[in-house]
Design a protein around this motif. Structure first.
Motif, short mmCIF file in Angstrom:
data_model
loop_
_atom_site.label_atom_id
_atom_site.label_comp_id
_atom_site.label_asym_id
_atom_site.label_seq_id
_atom_site.Cartn_x
_atom_site.Cartn_y
_atom_site.Cartn_z
N GLN A 1 0.78 -1.16 -0.02
CA GLN A 1 -0.08 0.04 0.05
C GLN A 1 0.78 1.25 -0.07
OE1 GLN A 1 -2.42 -0.78 3.45
NE2 GLN A 1 -3.98 -1.44 2.39
N ALA B 1 -9.84 -0.22 2.74
CA ALA B 1 -11.13 -0.84 3.35
C ALA B 1 -10.76 -2.33 3.56
CB ALA B 1 -12.29 -0.62 2.39
N ALA B 2 -10.15 -3.05 2.52
CA ALA B 2 -9.89 -4.37 2.46
C ALA B 2 -8.85 -4.59 3.76
CB ALA B 2 -9.11 -4.99 1.37
N TYR C 1 -6.56 9.07 -2.99
CA TYR C 1 -7.45 8.44 -1.93
C TYR C 1 -8.64 7.62 -2.71
CZ TYR C 1 -11.34 7.78 1.22
OH TYR C 1 -12.20 7.11 2.04
N HIS C 2 -8.89 8.32 -4.00
CA HIS C 2 -9.90 7.67 -4.89
C HIS C 2 -9.37 6.30 -5.33
CE1 HIS C 2 -12.83 7.18 -8.00
NE2 HIS C 2 -11.95 6.96 -8.94
N TYR C 3 -8.17 6.05 -5.56
CA TYR C 3 -7.53 4.93 -6.21
C TYR C 3 -7.05 3.89 -4.99
CZ TYR C 3 -7.51 6.95 -10.81
OH TYR C 3 -7.76 7.29 -12.28
N THR D 1 -11.43 10.93 -10.88
CA THR D 1 -12.39 10.47 -9.94
C THR D 1 -13.87 10.39 -10.39
OG1 THR D 1 -12.66 12.65 -8.89
CG2 THR D 1 -10.88 11.32 -8.13
N ARG E 1 -10.50 -4.39 7.05
CA ARG E 1 -11.26 -5.76 7.42
C ARG E 1 -10.54 -6.88 7.72
NH1 ARG E 1 -14.28 -3.83 2.75
NH2 ARG E 1 -13.06 -5.21 1.45
N LYS F 1 -8.74 3.77 -1.66
CA LYS F 1 -9.88 3.63 -0.71
C LYS F 1 -10.20 2.29 -0.77
CE LYS F 1 -13.81 5.36 -3.41
NZ LYS F 1 -14.82 6.49 -3.47
N ASP F 2 -10.26 1.39 -1.77
CA ASP F 2 -10.84 0.18 -1.72
C ASP F 2 -9.65 -0.79 -0.77
OD1 ASP F 2 -13.27 0.76 -3.02
OD2 ASP F 2 -12.37 0.11 -4.79
N ASP F 3 -8.38 -0.46 -1.21
CA ASP F 3 -7.20 -1.25 -0.53
C ASP F 3 -7.29 -1.16 0.89
OD1 ASP F 3 -6.57 -2.22 -3.08
OD2 ASP F 3 -5.06 -0.88 -3.43
#
Length: 503
Positions: free
Chosen positions: A87, A466-467, A458-460, A304, A470, A462-464
């Motif tokens: 990351q 969040a994962a 952050y747009h690119y 974005t 989790r 944010k999914d990483d």
């Protein structure tokens, strides 16, 4: 209008004012400072009186600069330590790609406008005078200094000094065969030679501190649970500094008012200078407007698919503060707050992207240096070839990266750009008279560019993120619930409170 409707509207207005009171006060301070500054000019105040008027603003700059070092260290280390190496690498590559691309776009915009508008007129140089002699600057030496500052030999020294190459004249002390001709040459300086010397100059080496903190943050993330205590220390330190910053922010409107007043009162021949350099100012301001209102929003929208002007509205507080302080580093705490509180950008992104951006991403400065270099060439009647224009663009890009994020740093790096195409460095003094205004505006564009960069990164990622969150939550829950006889109760009782609650 029914009473209840009017009352509801008043409540909405009052609620908006309470929420945006600091923003309203900051905007008002800039406007009022400019009005009072021009109103007091006919009084012809003494330099001592002007200093007293600007003193509260000087205190504001001291307060903000006091926060820079602990804020950069705590924010970078705490942000990177909570990411894994993959990351961190993605964040870094995205941020650097954005910085380089937007800087090149800014330089091209500036060069196009200055060649089309052609603000340079040789008579301007005659009216303003020849200026003072400048110092010799080498492009290679400047790049080497940039690398030296990235890796300081003493991290403590880097907090207050940075490396700079200087040229000194050396006279031979011992000469063999001291005949009359040799002694005469020695005395009149014919045998003197110039030697490059690496010296330390006052000023924080922000680039070296950032490189060091990036290394510490990534190392902590690789250590995992073993480094949890140290990570928590920097996280708490980051929160403490931001709490102090929020206190300083309520003083900032008064400080900005005094800064603007003092700067306007310092200028002597304001009208004459503005008249002679009007087209130069128009060219720079047009370039900055195009970059901030068209280029950066377009890049943000393409990346974005979101409304860039809504994003810009959340950054008004930081933009106004940059306008008042003329320092992107001093504005850094307010930029953090705007992105995280107003726009919801993850603090792990802002804590990495913004400190690096405040140091190496200088869109406004790069545009300004490209315009100023070609403007000075036009004033001297020098026609730059296509190759020289390309040299100006490349050198302005590199010089803006090496520029410190402090007031008037652009004037220093201007010497590098002028030397690259063989223009007289002494002519920098011709544009000093209006630099105080352009410096503030280009700094606000630098801050806006950093903010857009954080939003795009952050747009690119944010999914990483969040994962990652989790997975981290699952690991913590599993480590707490899987308790057996082999794990003493004392170990469980020593876990942080938030981990116990996950069970």
């Amino acid at each position: 209008m029914p009473p209840d409707v009017g009352e509801r509207q008043r409540e909405i207005v009052m609620g908006w004012l309470r929420k945006n009171l600091l923003l309203v006060l900051t905007i008002g301070s800039v406007v009022l400072g400019a009005i009072l500054g021009f109103a007091f000019r006919p009084l012809n105040l003494t330099p001592q009186s002007v200093m007293y008027i600007a003193f509260p603003g000087e205190l504001l700059m001291h307060m903000l600069k006091m926060m820079i070092l602990p804020l950069i260290m705590s924010s970078l280390i705490s942000g990177l330590s909570q990411l894994d190496a993959r990351q961190s690498g993605k964040l870094g590559s995205l941020a650097v790609t954005y910085y380089v691309f937007t800087t090149v776009v800014a330089v091209i915009t500036g060069i196009f406008l200055v060649l089309v508008i052609h603000p340079g007129d040789p008579t301007i140089k005659e009216d303003l005078g020849t200026g003072t002699e400048g110092k010799t600057v080498s492009t290679v030496d400047t790049l080497l200094d940039l690398l030296r500052n990235m890796f300081p030999e003493n991290i403590v020294q880097a907090t207050f000094q940075q490396v700079q190459t200087k040229y000194i004249t050396v006279r031979p002390k011992i000469v063999k065969n001291n005949d009359t001709a040799t002694l005469a040459a020695l005395n009149n300086g014919t045998l003197d030679y110039v030697k490059a010397s690496v010296e330390y100059t006052s000023g924080m080496n922000v680039l070296g501190i950032i490189v060091f903190c990036i290394g510490v943050g990534i190392s902590l993330s690789q250590l995992g649970a073993e480094a949890s205590v140290m990570v928590q220390f920097f996280v708490i330190m980051d929160k403490v500094i931001m709490k102090l910053v929020m206190t300083v922010m309520w003083y900032s409107p008064f400080g900005i008012l005094c800064l603007i007043m003092g700067k306007i009162l310092e200028i002597h021949d304001l009208a004459d200078t503005a008249r002679m350099l009007a087209m130069y100012m128009v060219t720079v301001l047009t370039g900055l407007a195009v970059h901030s209102l068209i280029s950066l929003p377009l890049i943000y929208f393409l990346c974005t698919k979101k409304n860039p002007y809504k994003f810009m509205r959340g950054m008004v507080q930081a933009w106004i503060t940059a306008l008042g302080t003329a320092s992107s580093s001093a504005t850094l705490p307010i930029t953090f707050n705007c992105l995280e509180e107003n726009l919801g950008v993850d603090r792990r992104v802002t804590r990495f992207v913004l400190p690096v951006g405040a140091t190496i991403n200088m869109d406004g400065t790069a545009l300004y240096e490209a315009v100023a270099a070609i403007f000075i060439a036009q004033m001297n009647g020098v026609h730059l070839s296509f190759g020289q224009v390309v040299t100006v663009s490349l050198t302005a890009t590199l010089a803006s990266i090496g520029a410190a994020s402090v007031p008037s740093a652009g004037l220093v790096t201007m010497l590098l750009v002028l030397t690259a195409v063989g223009l007289p460095v002494k002519d920098v003094s011709l544009i000093v008279a209006v630099d105080w205004l352009l410096d503030r505006i280009r700094t606000s564009i630098n801050v806006l560019g950093d903010a857009f960069g954080a939003g795009i990164v952050y747009h690119y990622v944010k999914d990483d993120l969040a994962a990652h969150d989790r997975v981290a939550a699952t690991v913590r829950t599993t480590s707490i619930t899987v308790l057996d006889e082999k794990r003493p109760l004392a170990v469980y009782s020593s876990l942080p409170t938030d981990e116990k609650n996950l069970n």
